[in-house]
Design an enzyme around this catalytic site. Structure first.
Site, PDB file in Angstrom:
ATOM      1  CG  ASN A 110      -1.812   1.217   1.310  1.00 12.99           C
ATOM      2  OD1 ASN A 110      -2.465   1.556   0.322  1.00 12.99           O
ATOM      3  ND2 ASN A 110      -1.865   1.879   2.457  1.00 12.99           N
ATOM      4  CG  HIS A 112      -0.704   6.258   4.572  1.00 11.94           C
ATOM      5  ND1 HIS A 112      -2.077   6.314   4.615  1.00 11.94           N
ATOM      6  CD2 HIS A 112      -0.264   7.096   5.551  1.00 11.94           C
ATOM      7  CE1 HIS A 112      -2.450   7.133   5.585  1.00 11.94           C
ATOM      8  NE2 HIS A 112      -1.366   7.618   6.170  1.00 11.94           N
TER       9      HIS A 112
HETATM   10  C1  GRF Z   1      -2.652   8.831  -2.709  1.00 16.69           C
HETATM   11  O1  GRF Z   1      -2.384   9.970  -1.967  1.00 16.69           O
HETATM   12  C2  GRF Z   1      -2.289   7.591  -1.922  1.00 16.69           C
HETATM   13  O2  GRF Z   1      -1.200   7.785  -1.088  1.00 16.69           O
HETATM   14  C3  GRF Z   1      -3.532   7.356  -1.105  1.00 16.69           C
HETATM   15  O3  GRF Z   1      -4.588   7.672  -1.969  1.00 16.69           O
HETATM   16  C4  GRF Z   1      -4.142   8.623  -2.925  1.00 16.69           C
HETATM   17  C5  GRF Z   1      -4.446   8.051  -4.274  1.00 16.69           C
HETATM   18  O4  GRF Z   1      -4.189   8.969  -5.315  1.00 16.69           O
HETATM   19  N1  GRF Z   1      -3.562   6.004  -0.602  1.00 16.69           N
HETATM   20  P1  GRF Z   1      -4.252   8.481  -6.807  1.00 16.69           P
HETATM   21  O5  GRF Z   1      -5.614   7.895  -7.044  1.00 16.69           O
HETATM   22  O6  GRF Z   1      -3.160   7.487  -7.015  1.00 16.69           O
HETATM   23  O7  GRF Z   1      -4.028   9.720  -7.644  1.00 16.69           O
END
Ligand code: GRF
Length: 219
Positions: A110, A112
């Site tokens: 994941n 984050h």
């Molecule tokens: C990102 O900030 C990621 O860290 C979090 O959700 C967001 C997803 O952004 N888990 P994207 O859809 O990849 O533009």
């Protein structure tokens, strides 16, 4: 020809991290290939990005299902294509439990938008601003049964500016996310990650680090 590890990406939204992964895996020498993208949200922008790259997509809704039934449906969807070695959560806004994780022990990753273990859960950048920290960042970690608690693989840090709001800080963090996730996917696909208890070990390639720092000219 190098071996390319099959990878599935789960997402819920716009998919900018998916795009970074598609761009990386589109390189001929990259050791992984995205074989399927699944969204739990119909119409998620990431589905279009996947389709544009020729990657099969599916929508598996979490609505009107128990968590177990949702996870079983995800596994059924994955079973329709090449079985992935790694599952990457790229903005996937559901918590996965034992049903799903048991199928991919230590192989769900994941990203984050915070320097874990600070600010898990929703709105990492807003939590960082509220706490008044002067460095924020992003973390790629192995998924365990908790929320953003699994072994940390790599992190990247960006400064917090005095006039930042949530959107500006999140956008700065996102630029690092787009470097971090492909880097870790390469490490995973090359078999350079091992997990022992709470800690992950990563065998670094020359020039790699587990800690990325924003370039000084980053907006
Ligand atoms: C990102 O900030 C990621 O860290 C979090 O959700 C967001 C997803 O952004 N888990 P994207 O859809 O990849 O533009």
């Amino acid at each position: 020809m190098i071996r390319r590890a099959p990878v599935a990406v789960l997402l819920s939204g716009r998919g900018s991290n998916l795009q970074a992964l598609l761009d990386a895996t589109g390189q001929p020498e990259f050791p992984a290939e995205i074989v399927r993208v699944i969204s739990n949200v119909p119409g998620a922008g990431g589905l279009e990005r996947a389709a544009a790259a020729g990657v099969p997509t599916m929508v598996v809704s979490h609505r009107d299902r128990s968590r177990e039934a949702f996870e079983t449906a995800l596994l059924d969807a994955l079973a329709e294509g090449p079985w992935p070695e790694w599952v990457l959560l790229a903005g996937f806004m559901r918590v996965l439990g034992a049903t799903f994780l048991a199928a991919f022990p230590g192989r769900v990753l994941n990203i984050h938008p915070a320097l874990l273990p600070a600010f898990p859960g929703l709105h990492g950048p807003a939590q960082a601003l509220a706490a008044g920290v002067v460095q924020a960042g992003a973390t790629v970690h192995v998924v365990d049964a908790g929320v953003d608690t699994g072994p940390i693989l790599a992190q990247g840090s960006v400064p917090v500016h005095g006039d930042d709001d949530e959107a500006r800080l999140a956008a700065r963090i996102l630029q690092l996310e787009h470097r971090l996730f492909p880097m870790v996917l390469r490490q995973a696909a090359e078999g350079r990650i091992t997990v022992a208890g709470r800690r992950a070990e990563v065998r670094l390639a020359p020039g790699e680090t587990r800690w990325l720092v924003a370039p000084p000219d980053m907006p």
